[in-house]
Motif scaffolding. Structure first.
Motif, PDB file in Angstrom:
ATOM      1  N   ASP A  93       0.812  -1.224   0.000  1.00 24.73           N
ATOM      2  CA  ASP A  93       0.000   0.000   0.000  1.00 24.73           C
ATOM      3  C   ASP A  93       0.840   1.267   0.000  1.00 24.73           C
ATOM      4  OD1 ASP A  93       0.979  -0.035   2.568  1.00 24.73           O
ATOM      5  OD2 ASP A  93      -0.967  -0.013   3.562  1.00 24.73           O
ATOM      6  N   ASP A  94       2.168   1.128   0.024  1.00 21.09           N
ATOM      7  CA  ASP A  94       3.041   2.305   0.017  1.00 21.09           C
ATOM      8  C   ASP A  94       3.824   2.430  -1.286  1.00 21.09           C
ATOM      9  OD1 ASP A  94       4.033   4.609   1.363  1.00 21.09           O
ATOM     10  OD2 ASP A  94       5.916   3.561   1.779  1.00 21.09           O
ATOM     11  N   ASP A  95       3.489   1.601  -2.269  1.00 17.95           N
ATOM     12  CA  ASP A  95       4.240   1.608  -3.520  1.00 17.95           C
ATOM     13  C   ASP A  95       3.807   2.778  -4.397  1.00 17.95           C
ATOM     14  OD1 ASP A  95       6.159  -0.190  -5.200  1.00 17.95           O
ATOM     15  OD2 ASP A  95       4.576   0.399  -6.590  1.00 17.95           O
ATOM     16  N   VAL A  96       4.772   3.402  -5.055  1.00 21.13           N
ATOM     17  CA  VAL A  96       4.481   4.580  -5.869  1.00 21.13           C
ATOM     18  C   VAL A  96       3.554   4.242  -7.029  1.00 21.13           C
ATOM     19  CG1 VAL A  96       6.466   4.354  -7.423  1.00 21.13           C
ATOM     20  CG2 VAL A  96       5.535   6.622  -6.921  1.00 21.13           C
ATOM     21  N   LEU A  97       3.627   3.015  -7.546  1.00 20.08           N
ATOM     22  CA  LEU A  97       2.724   2.633  -8.638  1.00 20.08           C
ATOM     23  C   LEU A  97       1.264   2.693  -8.190  1.00 20.08           C
ATOM     24  CD1 LEU A  97       4.420  -0.375 -10.491  1.00 20.08           C
ATOM     25  CD2 LEU A  97       3.831   1.864 -11.423  1.00 20.08           C
ATOM     26  N   GLY A  98       1.010   2.248  -6.976  1.00 18.32           N
ATOM     27  CA  GLY A  98      -0.352   2.310  -6.465  1.00 18.32           C
ATOM     28  C   GLY A  98      -0.853   3.737  -6.357  1.00 18.32           C
ATOM     29  N   GLN A  99       0.021   4.635  -5.952  1.00 21.11           N
ATOM     30  CA  GLN A  99      -0.360   6.042  -5.815  1.00 21.11           C
ATOM     31  C   GLN A  99      -0.629   6.676  -7.180  1.00 21.11           C
ATOM     32  OE1 GLN A  99       3.141   7.051  -3.687  1.00 21.11           O
ATOM     33  NE2 GLN A  99       2.297   6.571  -1.685  1.00 21.11           N
ATOM     34  N   LEU A 100       0.180   6.329  -8.168  1.00 21.40           N
ATOM     35  CA  LEU A 100      -0.035   6.855  -9.514  1.00 21.40           C
ATOM     36  C   LEU A 100      -1.309   6.294 -10.133  1.00 21.40           C
ATOM     37  CD1 LEU A 100       3.636   6.664 -10.865  1.00 21.40           C
ATOM     38  CD2 LEU A 100       2.348   8.752 -10.409  1.00 21.40           C
ATOM     39  N   VAL A 101      -1.473   4.984 -10.033  1.00 22.75           N
ATOM     40  CA  VAL A 101      -2.658   4.353 -10.622  1.00 22.75           C
ATOM     41  C   VAL A 101      -3.930   4.835  -9.945  1.00 22.75           C
ATOM     42  CG1 VAL A 101      -3.847   2.157 -10.988  1.00 22.75           C
ATOM     43  CG2 VAL A 101      -1.401   2.334 -11.447  1.00 22.75           C
ATOM     44  N   GLN A 102      -3.869   5.075  -8.642  1.00 27.77           N
ATOM     45  CA  GLN A 102      -5.031   5.620  -7.943  1.00 27.77           C
ATOM     46  C   GLN A 102      -5.487   6.928  -8.588  1.00 27.77           C
ATOM     47  OE1 GLN A 102      -4.281   7.046  -3.970  1.00 27.77           O
ATOM     48  NE2 GLN A 102      -6.441   7.055  -3.409  1.00 27.77           N
ATOM     49  N   CYS A 103      -4.530   7.790  -8.904  1.00 27.16           N
ATOM     50  CA  CYS A 103      -4.883   9.067  -9.541  1.00 27.16           C
ATOM     51  C   CYS A 103      -5.479   8.846 -10.927  1.00 27.16           C
ATOM     52  CB  CYS A 103      -3.646   9.961  -9.630  1.00 27.16           C
ATOM     53  SG  CYS A 103      -3.046  10.552  -8.031  1.00 27.16           S
ATOM     54  N   TYR A 104      -4.927   7.896 -11.684  1.00 23.58           N
ATOM     55  CA  TYR A 104      -5.444   7.631 -13.029  1.00 23.58           C
ATOM     56  C   TYR A 104      -6.874   7.092 -12.970  1.00 23.58           C
ATOM     57  CZ  TYR A 104      -0.476   7.929 -14.228  1.00 23.58           C
ATOM     58  OH  TYR A 104       0.835   8.330 -14.371  1.00 23.58           O
ATOM     59  N   VAL A 105      -7.146   6.212 -11.993  1.00 24.83           N
ATOM     60  CA  VAL A 105      -8.493   5.660 -11.850  1.00 24.83           C
ATOM     61  C   VAL A 105      -9.479   6.764 -11.475  1.00 24.83           C
ATOM     62  CG1 VAL A 105      -9.942   4.122 -10.456  1.00 24.83           C
ATOM     63  CG2 VAL A 105      -7.733   3.322 -11.300  1.00 24.83           C
ATOM     64  N   LEU A 106      -9.077   7.633 -10.560  1.00 33.31           N
ATOM     65  CA  LEU A 106      -9.934   8.748 -10.163  1.00 33.31           C
ATOM     66  C   LEU A 106     -10.185   9.690 -11.336  1.00 33.31           C
ATOM     67  CD1 LEU A 106      -8.370   9.435  -6.660  1.00 33.31           C
ATOM     68  CD2 LEU A 106     -10.696   8.610  -7.096  1.00 33.31           C
ATOM     69  N   LEU A 107      -9.157   9.925 -12.156  1.00 32.18           N
ATOM     70  CA  LEU A 107      -9.335  10.742 -13.352  1.00 32.18           C
ATOM     71  C   LEU A 107     -10.361  10.111 -14.292  1.00 32.18           C
ATOM     72  CD1 LEU A 107      -5.750  11.961 -14.373  1.00 32.18           C
ATOM     73  CD2 LEU A 107      -7.759  13.400 -13.986  1.00 32.18           C
ATOM     74  N   ALA A 108     -10.293   8.801 -14.424  1.00 35.37           N
ATOM     75  CA  ALA A 108     -11.228   8.110 -15.316  1.00 35.37           C
ATOM     76  C   ALA A 108     -12.658   8.185 -14.793  1.00 35.37           C
ATOM     77  CB  ALA A 108     -10.798   6.654 -15.484  1.00 35.37           C
ATOM     78  N   ARG A 109     -12.812   8.155 -13.472  1.00 38.98           N
ATOM     79  CA  ARG A 109     -14.159   8.324 -12.906  1.00 38.98           C
ATOM     80  C   ARG A 109     -14.736   9.676 -13.316  1.00 38.98           C
ATOM     81  NH1 ARG A 109     -14.168   7.574  -6.595  1.00 38.98           N
ATOM     82  NH2 ARG A 109     -15.856   9.083  -6.909  1.00 38.98           N
ATOM     83  N   GLY A 110     -13.963  10.714 -13.130  1.00 41.12           N
ATOM     84  CA  GLY A 110     -14.291  12.006 -13.708  1.00 41.12           C
ATOM     85  C   GLY A 110     -15.261  12.894 -12.968  1.00 41.12           C
TER      86      GLY A 110
END
Length: 258
Positions: free
Chosen positions: A168-185
């Motif tokens: 839960d502290d990996d940078v990939l998770g933090q980046l992908v979280q932002c991309y998923v939220l962007l897709a939600r819109g």
């Protein structure tokens, strides 16, 4: 496996944040038992900085990992005809069960298919067997990006949760979280993405990846002046630190998705 992730956390973070000079420097500082891993990350960083140079320098023969890196360097070099040859060669390699079982080839094959806008084959390839937690983190992030490209942010969110369960502290998770939220819109998602990206910025500092992410979120929130400033910083950072305006693997992959 968790211990290995912790030992390589810094170099992996540098790579996925597009801080390639830092990757090369960090690889030289790793202890002897991590040198093989460091060399691999260093080569990956050098490909992002100068794919044409690495396409010529990497050997044609060698381990499956080296062959995968060679193919990717050739693909990233920008020659359209060579890209076609790489995709053909990758397709041929996928017919060999011993070769396609290699997780590293699966990862780089997935990157190539994403850039070809072939998200279904990319997703299928990324879903094949996983050998280590380190590989699982990267493959889960790629699976999430493929699902975003297929307009399934709900499924991408499920893969994000799997990624966070691994680390839960990996940078990939933090980046992908932002991309998923962007897709939600929706407005709440954009606000949450902005908060997460700002926290990442405060924690790791600036890079082309972070600035591009912040710019994308600002655009989604209709804050064009803010977006312009963030994207300007991304370009300036790339010129200063990489002597190029090229993006990095994850940013380029995200752009291919969107």
């Amino acid at each position: 496996m968790a211990e290995l992730i912790d030992e390589l956390r810094q170099i992996r973070s540098f790579y996925f944040l597009g801080m390639y000079t830092n990757v090369i420097q960090e690889a030289q500082r790793l202890p002897a038992h991590l040198q093989a891993h460091g060399n691999l990350w260093s080569i990956r960083a050098q490909i992002e900085m100068d794919p044409l140079k690495m396409a010529h320098e990497l050997p044609d023969a060698g381990s499956i990992e080296q062959r995968a890196l060679k193919l990717y360097a050739i693909y990233r070099s920008g020659d359209a005809s060579l890209k076609e040859q790489v995709v053909l060669q990758l397709t041929q390699l996928m017919q060999d069960p011993d070769i396609i079982a290699n997780a590293f080839l699966q990862i780089y094959g997935t990157y190539i298919f994403i850039h070809e806008n072939n998200y279904r084959d990319a997703l299928q390839l990324s879903l094949l067997n996983v050998n280590t937690a380190e590989e699982q983190l990267e493959k889960l992030s790629l699976q999430a990006l493929c699902l975003l490209a297929l307009n399934r942010w709900d499924l991408a969110d499920a893969h994000l949760k799997q990624l966070q369960a691994v680390d839960d502290d990996d940078v990939l998770g933090q980046l992908v979280q932002c991309y998923v939220l962007l897709a939600r819109g929706d407005a709440a998602a954009i606000t949450e993405a902005h908060t997460a990206a700002q926290e990442l910025h405060e924690r790791v500092g600036g890079s082309a990846v972070v600035y591009t992410l912040l710019g994308s979120i600002a655009l989604a929130g209709h804050k064009r002046k803010d977006a312009f400033q963030w994207l300007k910083q991304a370009r300036e950072w790339s010129v200063q630190h990489l002597n190029t305006v090229r993006s990095d693997t994850l940013v380029d992959t995200m752009c291919a998705v969107y």
